[in-house]
Design a protein around this motif. Structure first.
Motif, PDB file in Angstrom:
ATOM      1  N   LEU A  84      37.614  39.482  34.419  1.00  0.00           N
ATOM      2  CA  LEU A  84      37.071  40.209  35.577  1.00  0.00           C
ATOM      3  C   LEU A  84      36.280  41.435  35.121  1.00  0.00           C
ATOM      4  O   LEU A  84      35.261  41.784  35.716  1.00  0.00           O
ATOM      5  CB  LEU A  84      38.210  40.623  36.519  1.00  0.00           C
ATOM      6  CG  LEU A  84      37.777  41.496  37.712  1.00  0.00           C
ATOM      7  CD1 LEU A  84      36.813  40.739  38.630  1.00  0.00           C
ATOM      8  CD2 LEU A  84      39.006  41.942  38.514  1.00  0.00           C
ATOM      9  N   GLN A  85      36.754  42.051  34.041  1.00  0.00           N
ATOM     10  CA  GLN A  85      36.039  43.239  33.555  1.00  0.00           C
ATOM     11  C   GLN A  85      34.606  42.878  33.133  1.00  0.00           C
ATOM     12  O   GLN A  85      33.670  43.616  33.391  1.00  0.00           O
ATOM     13  CB  GLN A  85      36.801  43.868  32.403  1.00  0.00           C
ATOM     14  CG  GLN A  85      36.306  45.278  32.125  1.00  0.00           C
ATOM     15  CD  GLN A  85      37.227  46.021  31.188  1.00  0.00           C
ATOM     16  OE1 GLN A  85      38.390  45.637  30.995  1.00  0.00           O
ATOM     17  NE2 GLN A  85      36.708  47.074  30.589  1.00  0.00           N
ATOM     18  N   VAL A  86      34.450  41.726  32.490  1.00  0.00           N
ATOM     19  CA  VAL A  86      33.094  41.286  32.151  1.00  0.00           C
ATOM     20  C   VAL A  86      32.341  40.928  33.430  1.00  0.00           C
ATOM     21  O   VAL A  86      31.248  41.426  33.704  1.00  0.00           O
ATOM     22  CB  VAL A  86      33.113  40.056  31.214  1.00  0.00           C
ATOM     23  CG1 VAL A  86      31.693  39.544  30.965  1.00  0.00           C
ATOM     24  CG2 VAL A  86      33.792  40.388  29.897  1.00  0.00           C
ATOM     25  N   LYS A  87      32.955  40.070  34.218  1.00  0.00           N
ATOM     26  CA  LYS A  87      32.272  39.537  35.408  1.00  0.00           C
ATOM     27  C   LYS A  87      31.830  40.626  36.386  1.00  0.00           C
ATOM     28  O   LYS A  87      30.748  40.561  36.952  1.00  0.00           O
ATOM     29  CB  LYS A  87      33.231  38.601  36.152  1.00  0.00           C
ATOM     30  CG  LYS A  87      33.059  37.146  35.824  1.00  0.00           C
ATOM     31  CD  LYS A  87      33.996  36.291  36.668  1.00  0.00           C
ATOM     32  CE  LYS A  87      33.595  36.207  38.128  1.00  0.00           C
ATOM     33  NZ  LYS A  87      32.278  35.629  38.357  1.00  0.00           N
ATOM     34  N   SER A  88      32.686  41.619  36.586  1.00  0.00           N
ATOM     35  CA  SER A  88      32.350  42.629  37.595  1.00  0.00           C
ATOM     36  C   SER A  88      31.163  43.479  37.141  1.00  0.00           C
ATOM     37  O   SER A  88      30.547  44.161  37.946  1.00  0.00           O
ATOM     38  CB  SER A  88      33.564  43.500  37.912  1.00  0.00           C
ATOM     39  OG  SER A  88      34.027  44.089  36.723  1.00  0.00           O
ATOM     40  N   ASN A  89      30.850  43.420  35.844  1.00  0.00           N
ATOM     41  CA  ASN A  89      29.656  44.109  35.355  1.00  0.00           C
ATOM     42  C   ASN A  89      28.435  43.206  35.347  1.00  0.00           C
ATOM     43  O   ASN A  89      27.335  43.645  35.009  1.00  0.00           O
ATOM     44  CB  ASN A  89      29.907  44.634  33.935  1.00  0.00           C
ATOM     45  CG  ASN A  89      30.724  45.903  33.959  1.00  0.00           C
ATOM     46  OD1 ASN A  89      30.221  46.943  34.367  1.00  0.00           O
ATOM     47  ND2 ASN A  89      31.988  45.818  33.588  1.00  0.00           N
ATOM     48  N   VAL A  90      28.635  41.932  35.644  1.00  0.00           N
ATOM     49  CA  VAL A  90      27.539  40.967  35.524  1.00  0.00           C
ATOM     50  C   VAL A  90      27.136  40.386  36.875  1.00  0.00           C
ATOM     51  O   VAL A  90      25.959  40.235  37.176  1.00  0.00           O
ATOM     52  CB  VAL A  90      27.936  39.826  34.561  1.00  0.00           C
ATOM     53  CG1 VAL A  90      26.877  38.737  34.528  1.00  0.00           C
ATOM     54  CG2 VAL A  90      28.184  40.356  33.152  1.00  0.00           C
ATOM     55  N   ASP A  91      28.108  40.022  37.698  1.00  0.00           N
ATOM     56  CA  ASP A  91      27.758  39.433  39.000  1.00  0.00           C
ATOM     57  C   ASP A  91      28.594  40.094  40.098  1.00  0.00           C
ATOM     58  O   ASP A  91      29.519  40.842  39.827  1.00  0.00           O
ATOM     59  CB  ASP A  91      27.968  37.907  38.993  1.00  0.00           C
ATOM     60  CG  ASP A  91      29.429  37.500  38.977  1.00  0.00           C
ATOM     61  OD1 ASP A  91      30.110  37.726  39.997  1.00  0.00           O
ATOM     62  OD2 ASP A  91      29.908  36.967  37.950  1.00  0.00           O
ATOM     63  N   SER A  92      28.229  39.792  41.323  1.00  0.00           N
ATOM     64  CA  SER A  92      28.898  40.434  42.466  1.00  0.00           C
ATOM     65  C   SER A  92      29.497  39.399  43.404  1.00  0.00           C
ATOM     66  O   SER A  92      29.509  39.583  44.626  1.00  0.00           O
ATOM     67  CB  SER A  92      27.912  41.333  43.203  1.00  0.00           C
ATOM     68  OG  SER A  92      27.425  42.315  42.326  1.00  0.00           O
ATOM     69  N   GLY A  93      29.951  38.325  42.837  1.00  0.00           N
ATOM     70  CA  GLY A  93      30.637  37.315  43.648  1.00  0.00           C
ATOM     71  C   GLY A  93      29.659  36.389  44.337  1.00  0.00           C
ATOM     72  O   GLY A  93      28.452  36.418  44.090  1.00  0.00           O
ATOM     73  N   HIS A  94      30.215  35.561  45.207  1.00  0.00           N
ATOM     74  CA  HIS A  94      29.455  34.478  45.822  1.00  0.00           C
ATOM     75  C   HIS A  94      29.122  34.807  47.273  1.00  0.00           C
ATOM     76  O   HIS A  94      29.559  35.828  47.813  1.00  0.00           O
ATOM     77  CB  HIS A  94      30.304  33.200  45.757  1.00  0.00           C
ATOM     78  CG  HIS A  94      29.570  32.037  45.198  1.00  0.00           C
ATOM     79  ND1 HIS A  94      28.281  31.732  45.573  1.00  0.00           N
ATOM     80  CD2 HIS A  94      29.927  31.075  44.314  1.00  0.00           C
ATOM     81  CE1 HIS A  94      27.889  30.644  44.925  1.00  0.00           C
ATOM     82  NE2 HIS A  94      28.864  30.225  44.140  1.00  0.00           N
ATOM     83  N   PHE A  95      28.394  33.889  47.928  1.00  0.00           N
ATOM     84  CA  PHE A  95      28.046  33.988  49.345  1.00  0.00           C
ATOM     85  C   PHE A  95      29.318  33.667  50.147  1.00  0.00           C
ATOM     86  O   PHE A  95      29.971  32.639  49.899  1.00  0.00           O
ATOM     87  CB  PHE A  95      26.961  32.947  49.598  1.00  0.00           C
ATOM     88  CG  PHE A  95      26.364  32.929  50.967  1.00  0.00           C
ATOM     89  CD1 PHE A  95      26.158  34.099  51.700  1.00  0.00           C
ATOM     90  CD2 PHE A  95      25.965  31.708  51.527  1.00  0.00           C
ATOM     91  CE1 PHE A  95      25.570  34.046  52.960  1.00  0.00           C
ATOM     92  CE2 PHE A  95      25.384  31.658  52.779  1.00  0.00           C
ATOM     93  CZ  PHE A  95      25.188  32.822  53.501  1.00  0.00           C
TER      94      PHE A  95
END
Ligand code: PLP
Length: 390
Positions: A262-273
């Motif tokens: 999540l630490q990587v992801k939250s810096n890369v994308d903002s979730g889905h529709f």
């Protein structure tokens, strides 16, 4: 223009993208290529799932950011699916992270765990993102050979000490892309035990758990007692629910691993529709076993048509009990890449050369059964005619 980052030179172009470009060229010239190279379901999700998406998209409150961890409802739906399907209980807050397709999570896991000098233990033959993710992270790959002779299972005890000393991640994937090999729970018991002994993170990539044949039921690595201490599993809605283009998957298991991803992801994308999460949650909750079984019967028929045709198209293969593929061995003296080039140019059927899946795939081709019946049967006829006329 500045030169691109050095890490780009470590990556090859994604193997399937190269083949895709040649196929597009041929299609643009009006050549009616049939694509048995793509591992994408040809059938749609169930109609109610699509309707849920459409209805949600019409709501005014459904267009904002959903949050880095997805919605509580989608996490709960993945938890319920794991409980129902595998008898594995997961905490939706700490042990589940929705992904933009499992491929995203596979690569981001590498960024979360691998530095320069680290090693990822990767099956050769395997899905390309395990090795490409490691290279993107600046780490190295140690190939674990898998072959027809050993049932396409890695021999953990054959991994040399010098590789184990620097290894952090160990990848497994059953039902397997591209070989169609399957395992029982005892394989995961050995894998979990090995990873615990050597302080590795076991990454079990399990997108084909529900694309299975001949009464085979695929297990989850998380069914092993204590697995959560060292295991993360990737699940995907792409093949399970015919939703490949929707890009929904999840990482489940070890809570520290979920936190780090999540630490990587939250810096890369903002979730889905949000409507995609809502319809995906609906699919996870409501899809019946019968819908799944009916879909798998259609795949199984194609698998059997292809297996029966193998002697007439120069290939041999083991019978896959899961996945969307038949992994065909080409005749001695020929390379999988040659077979694919000729099949594309002469039969106008696109297949994937086995070396796209690692150094041990050189003598193989991967044939997808994710193509509608009419085109699938036509592709087999074309291959038969081409092979007979050689
Ligand atoms: C073994 C394996 N893992 C992961 C993926 C990625 O699936 P997705 O990103 O659609 O969830 C695929 C797709 O073909 C696959 O075959």
């Amino acid at each position: 223009m500045p030169t691109p980052a050095a890490r780009l030179t470590r990556l090859t172009t994604y193997p399937l993208a190269v083949l895709g470009a040649r196929v597009q060229q041929m299609l643009a010239k009006g050549i009616p290529v049939i694509r048995l190279d793509i591992g994408s379901p040809d059938m749609p999700p169930s109609a109610n799932v699509v309707e849920t998406l459409a209805n949600a998209a019409c709501r005014d409150d459904a267009h904002g950011y959903a949050g880095y961890k997805g919605t509580p409802a989608i996490r709960r739906a993945f938890a319920d699916y794991y409980s129902r399907r595998f008898g594995v209980e997961l905490d939706p807050e700490r042990e589940i992270l929705p992904l933009l397709g499992s491929k995203e999570g596979i690569v981001n896991l590498c960024l979360a765990y691998l530095d320069e000098g680290d090693i990822a233990l990767v099956p050769s033959i395997g899905y390309p993102s395990y090795s490409l993710g490691a290279l993107l992270a600046g780490a190295e790959v140690h190939w674990m050979p898998i072959s027809e002779e050993n049932g396409y299972l890695p021999d953990f005890d054959a991994i040399p000490e010098h590789a184990l000393d620097r290894a952090k991640l160990l990848w497994v994937n059953y039902p397997n892309n591209p070989t169609g090999a399957t395992v029982g729970i005892e394989f995961y018991q050995r894998a979990v035990e090995f990873c615990e002994r050597h302080d590795l993170l076991l990454a079990s990539d399990n997108p084909y758990a529900d694309v299975t044949f001949d009464q085979y039921r695929a297990p989850s690595a998380l069914q092993v007692d204590g697995a959560k201490r060292h295991t993360v599993e990737f699940t995907s809605m792409s093949k399970t629910f015919n939703m490949a283009g929707w890009r929904v998957g999840a990482a489940v298991g070890n809570p520290d691993c979920i936190k780090n991803l999540l630490q990587v992801k939250s810096n890369v994308d903002s979730g889905h529709f949000i409507p995609i999460y809502e319809a995906a949650a609906y699919a996870l909750r409501e899809t019946s076993d019968e819908w799944m079984a009916q879909r798998n019967r259609i795949y199984q028929r194609r698998r059997d048509v292809l297996l029966a045709a193998l002697p007439e198209i120069g290939l041999t293969a083991q019978v896959p009990r899961g996945s969307l593929y038949v992994w065909g061995r080409v005749p001695t003296g020929m390379l999988g890449a040659d077979y694919c080039t000729q099949a594309l140019e002469h039969a106008h059927v696109a297949l994937v050369p086995g070396d796209a899946y690692g150094p041990d795939g050189t003598n193989y081709v991967r044939i997808s059964i994710g193509m509608d019946d009419a085109h699938f049967d036509e592709a087999i006829s074309r291959l038969r005619r081409w092979w007979a006329a050689r």
